[in-house]
Enzyme design. Structure first.
Site, PDB file in Angstrom:
ATOM      1  N   ASP A 158     -34.639  20.424  -2.598  1.00 63.20           N
ATOM      2  CA  ASP A 158     -34.672  19.276  -1.337  1.00 63.20           C
ATOM      3  C   ASP A 158     -36.287  18.864  -1.649  1.00 63.20           C
ATOM      4  OD1 ASP A 158     -33.399  18.280   1.273  1.00 63.20           O
ATOM      5  OD2 ASP A 158     -35.135  17.771   0.940  1.00 63.20           O
ATOM      6  N   VAL A 164     -27.443  14.824  -0.503  1.00 57.11           N
ATOM      7  CA  VAL A 164     -28.307  13.699   0.006  1.00 57.11           C
ATOM      8  C   VAL A 164     -28.048  12.625   1.019  1.00 57.11           C
ATOM      9  CG1 VAL A 164     -29.972  14.261  -1.867  1.00 57.11           C
ATOM     10  CG2 VAL A 164     -28.477  11.941  -1.996  1.00 57.11           C
ATOM     11  N   THR A 211     -21.168  11.560   1.119  1.00 54.43           N
ATOM     12  CA  THR A 211     -20.149  10.439   1.712  1.00 54.43           C
ATOM     13  C   THR A 211     -20.645   8.768   1.105  1.00 54.43           C
ATOM     14  OG1 THR A 211     -19.830  10.717   3.713  1.00 54.43           O
ATOM     15  CG2 THR A 211     -18.931   8.765   3.154  1.00 54.43           C
ATOM     16  N   CYS A 252     -22.224  10.449  10.814  1.00 58.89           N
ATOM     17  CA  CYS A 252     -20.771  10.233  10.026  1.00 58.89           C
ATOM     18  C   CYS A 252     -20.203   8.807  10.349  1.00 58.89           C
ATOM     19  CB  CYS A 252     -19.933  10.467   9.554  1.00 58.89           C
ATOM     20  SG  CYS A 252     -20.827  11.804   8.827  1.00 58.89           S
TER      21      CYS A 252
END
Ligand code: UDX
Ligand code: ADP
Length: 456
Positions: free
Chosen positions: A35, A90, A132, A277
């Site tokens: 990261d 990410v 996503t 989401c």
């Protein structure tokens, strides 16, 4: 291709738990999670009770695999260079500026990753889209990679969307309803799909591993979240009607859910869905539909979000209008996380409710068992900034804002209590102990004895 080294870019809610479970189930594979945020990597390497993601069962998995075949590192380049398979996990927030602002997913982090992978790689790689992403992102990633790669390195991009829900992530990863892997039809595309199938087959039955073309896989993630959110907005819209007609939303929900074709899940009326989401993915779906000229489709899905805003607003107005004047009334907000068993507050209904109560002049006391004070303040400050609230006004509001470490002793002195998150400690609290009855607004339908509960 036999995979024995994996790199996962992004040590967040998706990357951390997913890689921990793969490491547990595949001890022969060495996994490094990287990261850009060095503090996050340090926390992943730190004490088990201070991991950057609060998720039941995660600490126990990390305890078994960390330092065995799971590593957390800030050395992104070396980890990419060394691996045969790279997961991209990410964040893909909604764009705040430029074309598609407020709707489309911001792919800047994905694009940065793609460029980095291309520049660093000297051997063939399988790239797995875990974040996503809007449909046809794989094409974009491919374009970037082929622009920046060393000549003779081959990249296969496959899509493997994450379906875990926060709070039950480990359970979901152990027992997924399905694992979806999309790849292109070329020989090397199919070989990449098989390599990932082999990994999941270590613990997921073969019949639950679904392989599709890459676009179906990308769209399936957006569509699944949109369908789940749609059920919540449907039941929430009916909760308003229940309140008018005297029907009871829980009875209604049970009656509807007993129809096998509908099923009982995701029919719990609430103060509104939150999380990282649902809103983002629906906005993305709306943007895509509009892009392809499907305005009716776009309008249909947008309505799911409108009902969600309506529900949060309805709940807040109910509290405010219960007093002749809410100014200086003491309101206890119970729960800040967007659902129980997570420390995540992204898009939580609590932010909206508390913000509007504060702006109406109430004295607001906030309690959450997991979300930190710093996070609560940062969530509220974001809205203050968005609404251009002046510093003077902010100071006035801040004097009436209290973030507390326990809630029991505040109950009897409160004028109203708003339950926003269904934490067990609110459900299990002995509400009979309450002597002076404050007005209780139950946004989750978890209490028997209440003043107001969504849909009743
Ligand atoms: C969701 C999807 O479930 C998951 O498959 C996907 O990978 C990521 O998005 P998550 O956002 O973590 O997961 O939580 P989820 O359990 O879906 O809850 C989302 C929101 O809906 C929460 O605020 C929850 O409280 C609310 N909700 C859920 C309801 O209001 N009523 C319900 O019946 C169910
Ligand atoms: P999610 O819920 O999708 O997992 P998070 O925000 O929890 O989202 O995690 C995404 C992580 O990805 C963050 O920790 C962020 O620092 C990291 N990240 C974003 N861009 C890059 C990048 N180019 N290289 C490495 N890590 C990145």
């Amino acid at each position: 291709m036999k995979v024995n080294k994996i790199c996962c870019i992004g040590a967040g809610y998706v990357g951390g738990p997913t890689m921990a479970v793969i490491a547990l189930k595949c001890p022969e594979i060495q996994i490094t999670v990287v990261d850009v945020n060095k503090d996050k990597i340090n926390s992943w390497n730190g004490p088990l009770d201070q991991l950057p993601v609060f998720e039941p069962g995660l600490d126990q998995v990390i305890k078994q695999v960390r330092g065995r075949n799971l590593f957390f590192s800030a050395d992104i380049d070396n980890s990419i260079f060394d691996s045969q398979m790279i997961f991209m996990a990410v964040n893909t927030p909604t764009k705040t500026s430029g074309e598609g602002a407020g709707m489309a997913a911001d792919l800047k982090y994905v694009e940065e990753c793609a460029k980095k992978i291309a520049e660093v790689s000297r051997s063939d790689k399988i790239i797995v889209e875990k974040s996503t992403l809007p449909v046809r992102t794989a094409e974009k990633i491919k374009e970037i990679i082929y622009k920046h790669r060393s000549n003779d390195v081959n990249f296969d991009i496959i899509s493997n969307p994450e379906f875990l829900a926060e709070g039950t992530a480990i359970e979901d990863l152990f027992k997924s309803d399905r694992v979806l892997i999309g790849g292109d039809e070329s020989f090397s595309g199919q070989r990449a799909v098989s390599a990932l199938v082999e990994i999941y087959s270590k613990w997921i039955p073969k019949e639950k591993i679904l392989t599709t073309n890459i676009w179906s896989s990308e769209l399936a993630k957006l569509a699944s979240n949109a369908m789940l959110a749609q059920r919540i907005s449907s039941i929430n819209s009916l909760s308003a009607l229940c309140e008018k007609t005297g029907a009871n939303i829980e009875e209604l929900s049970r009656a509807i859910g007993m129809d096998n074709r509908i099923g009982p899940e995701f029919l719990k009326a609430s103060v509104g869905f939150g999380g990282s989401c649902f809103k983002k993915d629906i906005l993305n779906l709306v943007y895509l539909s509009k892009y392809y000229g499907l305005d009716d489709v776009a309008d249909y899905w947008l309505q799911v979000l409108k009902i969600n805003d309506y529900q949060k607003d309805r709940f807040t107005k109910k509290i405010i209008s219960s007093f002749k004047n809410i100014r200086d009334k003491k309101v206890l907000v119970l729960g800040w996380a967007f659902k129980a068993n997570t420390g995540d507050s992204r898009d939580s209904a609590a932010i909206y409710v508390a913000y509007n109560l504060i702006c109406s002049g109430a004295r607001v006391y906030i309690y959450d068992p997991v979300v930190s004070k710093a996070q609560i303040l940062s969530d509220l400050n974001f809205l203050f900034k968005e609404d251009n609230i002046s510093d003077v006004q902010k100071t006035i509001f801040s004097e009436k804002l209290f973030i507390i470490n326990s809630f029991e002793c505040e109950i009897n002195s409160s004028d109203a209590i708003a339950i926003i998150t269904e934490w067990d400690e609110f459900r299990d609290f002995d509400w009979n102990k309450v002597t002076k009855k404050p007005l209780i607004f139950d946004g989750r339908g978890i209490l028997k004895d209440f003043y107001y509960s969504i849909g009743k």
